[in-house]
Design a protein around this motif. Structure first.
Motif, PDB file in Angstrom:
ATOM      1  N   TRP A  54      -3.370  13.844  -4.717  1.00 57.71           N
ATOM      2  CA  TRP A  54      -1.987  13.882  -4.244  1.00 57.71           C
ATOM      3  C   TRP A  54      -1.278  15.081  -4.855  1.00 57.71           C
ATOM      4  CZ3 TRP A  54      -0.874  10.715  -0.435  1.00 57.71           C
ATOM      5  CH2 TRP A  54       0.446  10.561  -0.024  1.00 57.71           C
ATOM      6  N   SER A  61      -2.679  20.254  -7.450  1.00 56.61           N
ATOM      7  CA  SER A  61      -2.773  18.869  -6.988  1.00 56.61           C
ATOM      8  C   SER A  61      -3.227  17.987  -8.151  1.00 56.61           C
ATOM      9  CB  SER A  61      -3.746  18.753  -5.814  1.00 56.61           C
ATOM     10  OG  SER A  61      -5.025  19.232  -6.172  1.00 56.61           O
ATOM     11  N   GLN A 112      -4.263   7.818   3.941  1.00 49.34           N
ATOM     12  CA  GLN A 112      -5.663   7.726   4.349  1.00 49.34           C
ATOM     13  C   GLN A 112      -6.406   9.026   4.062  1.00 49.34           C
ATOM     14  OE1 GLN A 112      -6.197   6.878   8.508  1.00 49.34           O
ATOM     15  NE2 GLN A 112      -8.410   6.583   8.335  1.00 49.34           N
ATOM     16  N   GLY A 113      -5.762  10.168   4.318  1.00 49.63           N
ATOM     17  CA  GLY A 113      -6.418  11.453   4.061  1.00 49.63           C
ATOM     18  C   GLY A 113      -6.602  11.768   2.602  1.00 49.63           C
ATOM     19  N   ALA A 114      -5.884  11.067   1.717  1.00 50.61           N
ATOM     20  CA  ALA A 114      -5.965  11.354   0.286  1.00 50.61           C
ATOM     21  C   ALA A 114      -6.991  10.490  -0.433  1.00 50.61           C
ATOM     22  CB  ALA A 114      -4.591  11.156  -0.361  1.00 50.61           C
ATOM     23  N   VAL A 150     -10.770   8.940  -1.075  1.00 53.62           N
ATOM     24  CA  VAL A 150     -12.229   9.040  -0.939  1.00 53.62           C
ATOM     25  C   VAL A 150     -12.830   7.958  -1.820  1.00 53.62           C
ATOM     26  CG1 VAL A 150     -14.268  10.455  -1.314  1.00 53.62           C
ATOM     27  CG2 VAL A 150     -12.172  11.508  -0.485  1.00 53.62           C
ATOM     28  N   ALA A 180      -4.823   1.870   4.836  1.00 52.80           N
ATOM     29  CA  ALA A 180      -3.742   2.804   4.520  1.00 52.80           C
ATOM     30  C   ALA A 180      -2.394   2.253   4.970  1.00 52.80           C
ATOM     31  CB  ALA A 180      -4.020   4.161   5.173  1.00 52.80           C
ATOM     32  N   GLU A 227     -11.174   3.463   3.166  1.00 57.41           N
ATOM     33  CA  GLU A 227     -10.912   4.740   3.837  1.00 57.41           C
ATOM     34  C   GLU A 227     -10.400   4.558   5.260  1.00 57.41           C
ATOM     35  OE1 GLU A 227     -14.317   7.225   3.634  1.00 57.41           O
ATOM     36  OE2 GLU A 227     -14.329   7.346   1.444  1.00 57.41           O
ATOM     37  N   THR A 228     -10.130   3.334   5.682  1.00 58.46           N
ATOM     38  CA  THR A 228      -9.693   3.078   7.060  1.00 58.46           C
ATOM     39  C   THR A 228      -8.176   3.168   7.191  1.00 58.46           C
ATOM     40  OG1 THR A 228      -9.519   0.687   6.699  1.00 58.46           O
ATOM     41  CG2 THR A 228     -11.664   1.550   7.404  1.00 58.46           C
ATOM     42  N   GLY A 229      -7.732   3.329   8.423  1.00 65.57           N
ATOM     43  CA  GLY A 229      -6.303   3.369   8.691  1.00 65.57           C
ATOM     44  C   GLY A 229      -5.620   2.034   8.449  1.00 65.57           C
ATOM     45  N   PRO A 243      -1.062   7.941   7.489  1.00 69.20           N
ATOM     46  CA  PRO A 243      -2.105   8.974   7.621  1.00 69.20           C
ATOM     47  C   PRO A 243      -2.240   9.858   6.386  1.00 69.20           C
ATOM     48  CG  PRO A 243      -0.819   8.817   9.635  1.00 69.20           C
ATOM     49  CD  PRO A 243      -0.123   7.966   8.623  1.00 69.20           C
ATOM     50  N   SER A 244      -1.123  10.121   5.701  1.00 74.54           N
ATOM     51  CA  SER A 244      -1.191  10.924   4.472  1.00 74.54           C
ATOM     52  C   SER A 244      -1.967  10.181   3.393  1.00 74.54           C
ATOM     53  CB  SER A 244       0.216  11.253   3.973  1.00 74.54           C
ATOM     54  OG  SER A 244       0.934  12.006   4.932  1.00 74.54           O
TER      55      SER A 244
END
Length: 222
Positions: free
Chosen positions: A118, A33, A100-102, A104, A80, A75-77, A97-98
């Motif tokens: 990523w 990654s 947002q999950g990536a 921090v 994103a 970090e919110t939807g 969602p991808s």
């Protein structure tokens, strides 16, 4: 317990051997990654006309609150979704969602730090640029308390991806969990076999039934 295991050890070994063979044939090293780290200086627009007794301390103080607020917003939807829309405008479809999950984020005083991980080295730069554009161009939309004042966010790091080889723990977690589960299944089979076994194998088991034992014939090995 030890006698039971010794008697039925082959039942415990079967699931472990099967799973170990499957893991050995199908195991693949986890993919590499990539990570991008970007820092943003955040603050509010200062008054156009400073009074004689105006203290810039308030500007620095508000910048710390803005950096903290943006670090939480990123970090919110909602954020994103905005980044995904910017990518879609550039003909790059990536699910929100991808994204947002990536992401921090963190902050230190007036500096906001964004960590982006990523699996693709080229895409991570595009995602980082879209994220940076959303931060620098539209930060004020996420902080209603700054309405009419304005938010200034400046990126101080270029999005340079760094390869992150998989750790030894990441490589071993999957096979280890499978082998542990196989061992648990094997132990379960051992105790089930012992529970269903109708044979009486030891003198103590016969005496426990209330039957006196007069003598025994020792086992002879050829």
């Amino acid at each position: 317990m030890w006698k039971i295991f010794i008697r039925w050890w082959w039942l415990a070994a079967i699931p472990v051997i099967i799973v170990a063979g499957y893991v050995g044939l199908t195991w693949q090293r986890p993919p590499i990654s990539y990570q991008v780290i970007m820092r943003f200086m955040a603050g509010g627009e200062p008054p156009t006309e400073l009074s004689v007794d105006y203290d810039r301390y308030h500007t620095w103080l508000s910048s710390e609150y803005i950096a903290r607020g943006l670090a939480n917003v990123i970090e919110t939807g909602t954020f994103a979704n905005a980044v995904a829309q910017r990518l879609a405008d550039k003909n790059l479809e990536i699910a929100a969602p991808s994204i947002q999950g990536a992401i921090v984020s963190d902050y230190a005083e007036s500096v906001m730090v964004v960590y982006l991980v990523w699996p693709d080295a080229e895409q991570i730069v595009a995602v980082a640029e879209a994220l940076s554009e959303e931060v620098t161009q539209n930060s004020a939309a996420y902080l209603p308390q700054m309405s009419g004042i304005g938010v200034v966010a400046r990126r101080v790091d270029d999005p340079v991806p760094a390869a992150m080889p998989p750790s030894l723990r990441a490589q071993l977690v999957g096979p280890s969990i499978r082998l542990i589960l196989a061992s648990a299944v094997g132990l379960g089979l051992v105790f089930i076999a012992h529970y269903l076994d109708p044979m009486t194998r030891e003198q103590a088991e016969v005496e426990a039934l209330g039957i006196p034992v007069l003598n025994s014939i020792p086992k002879q090995h050829r």
